[in-house]
Design an enzyme around this catalytic site. Sequence first.
Site, PDB file in Angstrom:
ATOM      1  N   LYS A  33       0.651  -1.151   0.032  1.00  0.00           N
ATOM      2  CA  LYS A  33      -0.027  -0.062   0.013  1.00  0.00           C
ATOM      3  C   LYS A  33       0.710   1.290   0.108  1.00  0.00           C
ATOM      4  CE  LYS A  33      -0.631   0.321   4.954  1.00  0.00           C
ATOM      5  NZ  LYS A  33      -1.459   0.753   6.051  1.00  0.00           N
ATOM      6  N   TYR A 237      16.788  31.198   3.487  1.00  0.00           N
ATOM      7  CA  TYR A 237      15.798  31.986   3.959  1.00  0.00           C
ATOM      8  C   TYR A 237      16.160  32.283   5.498  1.00  0.00           C
ATOM      9  CZ  TYR A 237      12.837  31.192  -0.146  1.00  0.00           C
ATOM     10  OH  TYR A 237      12.228  31.138  -1.332  1.00  0.00           O
ATOM     11  N   MET A 283      11.452  24.980  -0.774  1.00  0.00           N
ATOM     12  CA  MET A 283      10.721  24.018  -1.551  1.00  0.00           C
ATOM     13  C   MET A 283      11.364  23.047  -2.266  1.00  0.00           C
ATOM     14  SD  MET A 283       7.384  25.225  -3.696  1.00  0.00           S
ATOM     15  CE  MET A 283       6.626  26.463  -2.825  1.00  0.00           C
TER      16      MET A 283
END
Length: 328
Positions: A33, A237, A283
Amino acid sequence: MSLIKIDQKAYEYNLRHIAKKIGSFQRLICVFKDNAYGHGAKLLAPLAKNLGVSFVAVKSEEEAREIEEFFENILILSHRPHGNENSRFIYALNDISQVKNYKQDIKIHLKIDTGMHRNGICVENLEHAINLIQGSDLKLTGMFTHFASADEMDGSFFVQKENFQKAKKIVKKYFSNLLFHSYNSAALFRGKIPEDEYCRVGLVQFGYGDSNLKRVLSLYAHRLSQRILQKGQSIGYGGIFTAAKDMEVATYDLGYADGLFRYNGRGELVLGNGKAMLGKMSMDSFSCENSGEEICVFKDADIWADFFHTINYEILVKLNPNIQRVLV
């Protein structure tokens, strides 16, 4: 591009080790799964088949269709009945009130709630459930449960085992030749598996849960750029990391959009090559000391799980399915 490497020999070693513990590959149900816990179901399916695995379990019909060419028996664990089920598959019956919503003449495995209280029919209601199944055209071919605390050293595991034995005794009065399975990854190495049962193995097949097993998955990233970070300069950042001396750094093509937990620059998150991540993860990228064109992000999900105060399952299943997976 970021890359996931799957160690074929390690996976085959693990399955052989597990099959030896169980008694044979024929009693093994590989749980595939959620993309085989992030490892790549379609990549691993032929390996399992070639070793002798014929029974797998998945989450949904969509997952079952992806690997149906490889296995004789596929159990769908988390299905909401819609009346158009595929007779090629086996469906878990998690709620007896749903009997009428399944397409008739399909095969089912009855889920027993032995103490986890998540899905299934409690033992006290089992005879009523059997009557409803007998009054339908569903084909009951198996019965199973899930142990909630097999990895905990308390008595609940043994209570659940006893409850499932009671359920088997009841159902055997009405049906013969059923396939039983209760032992999961956490329970596998906690005692002898009953002779009349199969064993469902999830994360353990990928090297977690026993010290004799080998990790199968390793995550890699590739260099996007490199530079000299001068003493006093910050990176990323918020400028969380500031260089104490001149150092050569690089940016690599893996970030939190790829399914990784976002490192906020606090604490030391050690990568697979021993280097620490520098500054906040972006990101689509992260930075660290220059480590060449390719860097191992992790080989052991436990390290990241410990750092982020979670479990290895979550680290692995979050890995983006779009990351390329290759056998090595």
